[in-house]
Write a protein that holds these residues in place. Sequence first.
Motif, PDB file in Angstrom:
ATOM      1  N   TYR A   1       0.750  -1.104  -0.052  1.00 55.77           N
ATOM      2  CA  TYR A   1       0.007  -0.060  -0.100  1.00 55.77           C
ATOM      3  C   TYR A   1       0.670   1.069  -0.032  1.00 55.77           C
ATOM      4  O   TYR A   1       0.457   2.320  -0.494  1.00 55.77           O
ATOM      5  CB  TYR A   1      -1.035   0.048   1.007  1.00 55.77           C
TER       6      TYR A   1
ATOM      7  N   GLU B   1       0.955   3.016  -3.198  1.00 58.67           N
ATOM      8  CA  GLU B   1      -0.221   3.788  -3.411  1.00 58.67           C
ATOM      9  C   GLU B   1      -0.028   5.039  -2.995  1.00 58.67           C
ATOM     10  O   GLU B   1      -0.533   6.224  -3.583  1.00 58.67           O
ATOM     11  CB  GLU B   1      -1.531   3.314  -3.092  1.00 58.67           C
TER      12      GLU B   1
ATOM     13  N   PRO C   1      -2.904   0.985  -9.517  1.00 62.27           N
ATOM     14  CA  PRO C   1      -3.740   2.127  -9.223  1.00 62.27           C
ATOM     15  C   PRO C   1      -5.009   2.210 -10.144  1.00 62.27           C
ATOM     16  O   PRO C   1      -5.746   3.094 -10.086  1.00 62.27           O
ATOM     17  CB  PRO C   1      -2.663   3.065  -9.449  1.00 62.27           C
TER      18      PRO C   1
END
Length: 515
Positions: free
Chosen positions: A229, A232, A256
């Motif tokens: 994560y 991201e 994404p």
Amino acid sequence: MPNPPRLRAAALTAAALLLASALAACGDDDSGDRDLTAQKLTWRDCPAPSQAQGGGGSPSPLPDDGTWQCAKMKAPRDWDEPEGDTIDIELIRVRTTAPEDRRIGSLIFNFGGPGGSGVTTLPAFGSSYETLRTRYDLVSFDPRGVGRSAPVWCEDDQQLDAYFQQDASPDDAAERTEFLDSTKEFNSACEKNSGAMLPHVSTTEAARDLELMRQVLGDDRLHYFGISYGTELGGVYAHLFPEKVGRAVFDAVVDPTQNPEQGSLAQAKGFQLALGNFAEDCVSRVEDCPIGDTAEDVENRIAKLLKDLDSKPIKGIFPRELTQATATSGILQALYSKDLWPYLTEGLEQAYDGDGSTLMLLSDALNGRSENGEYNNSTAANVSINCADDKPRYTPAFVEDRLPEFRAASELFGDPLAWSLLSCTDWPVAGAADHPDVSAPGAAPILVVGNTGDPATPYEGARKMAQALGDGVGVEMTYRGEGHGAYESDNKCVRDAVNGYLLDGKVPTAGTVCS
């Protein structure tokens, strides 16, 4: 990408996240004129981790007087009202071994989750980054809503025990009702216990915290290492502040371009791939594989175990039993790293003899439960951040319609990953978007490393991330290996490429392959 709460991907942090004492969210009324970029951090010896962070002892020093220091950075609770109340963001660092003229600056890590405490994870893996410490201060933090940074809380320990043991793949109307009621109760508890923070834990707000952190640490650009994560989060930062991107590496890369449904389906395929690789590895060894004669036999026996546990749990860790849900999450935890495959073999062998203790230990690691029965706040944070980010709100009818495709992707993991799409259905805060915007024209090159055997962030996501970042920004690199992430594999080719970029600015050739 969402990490389903009952099958939550704790990324590299699971082993580091144990529990100690409870901590409430902190906030100050600092309304009025103030410049948070001018604040001075007070670094101190790090205390023992809180319950929200996972407990345990204070971090041990690294070689060469590598003492860990912690500090609190004030940030707006609501970045849309920057002059309003503030929260404290907990930071940790260890200083570089370099003389000042060789020091590049701070290298900030985010290890993923979302919901993992960087303050406990960086010291746990600190020795892995000693080479990078030769030119950087190594820095990490608890993102907002996590650990000591205004942590969100939902259910208590006893409720979470029941939550994780409950059937996560309902087979009939009664089980479906129980599942939906449990999800609604969990979300209601989040609103009751953390309602004031729930609108303010999005990845966009965490990215703005990163920009404030860069300024407070005194760096001209953000040098960054994002995992899972964390890729991201790094992508969202690059989109918001492209001109401030320094040397950055994304490892175990989130796609994404996917919405939550597409992300969960990709994870079903990824974990099924990893399970097959585990089975092949077991039967290929010189000694007999104790859990099956062929790779197909290994997978079939696991499927039968999970089916049997659905109606008849076995002994776990007293007083809990190993249910289908906890066995599944234990298997998932082991598939994150090839280093855990021997424990999965042992756990399955024991389970076939009626002892589910090892699989339950693996499940507890994934879910953030300590040996004394206390949970950290990673599950609450994981759900809260995902639901703040993700706009879609799915229905039971939608999930039932999609079940055939999820089952085709994975007989073992398809059902629970499909049903996990309902995690945000009754959430009190609207989600931001179908997927994050990471386009970053004009940013410095970002090294994007994909692992062909990654179960949680499948390999294809690296290419999608590199493309979404934009021409001249995303530089894709491949590691042909197993597990979640590439740098922690100790592969020399990967390490040399990543270290060469972060330390010396040498951008690898796009398309580089390591094996």
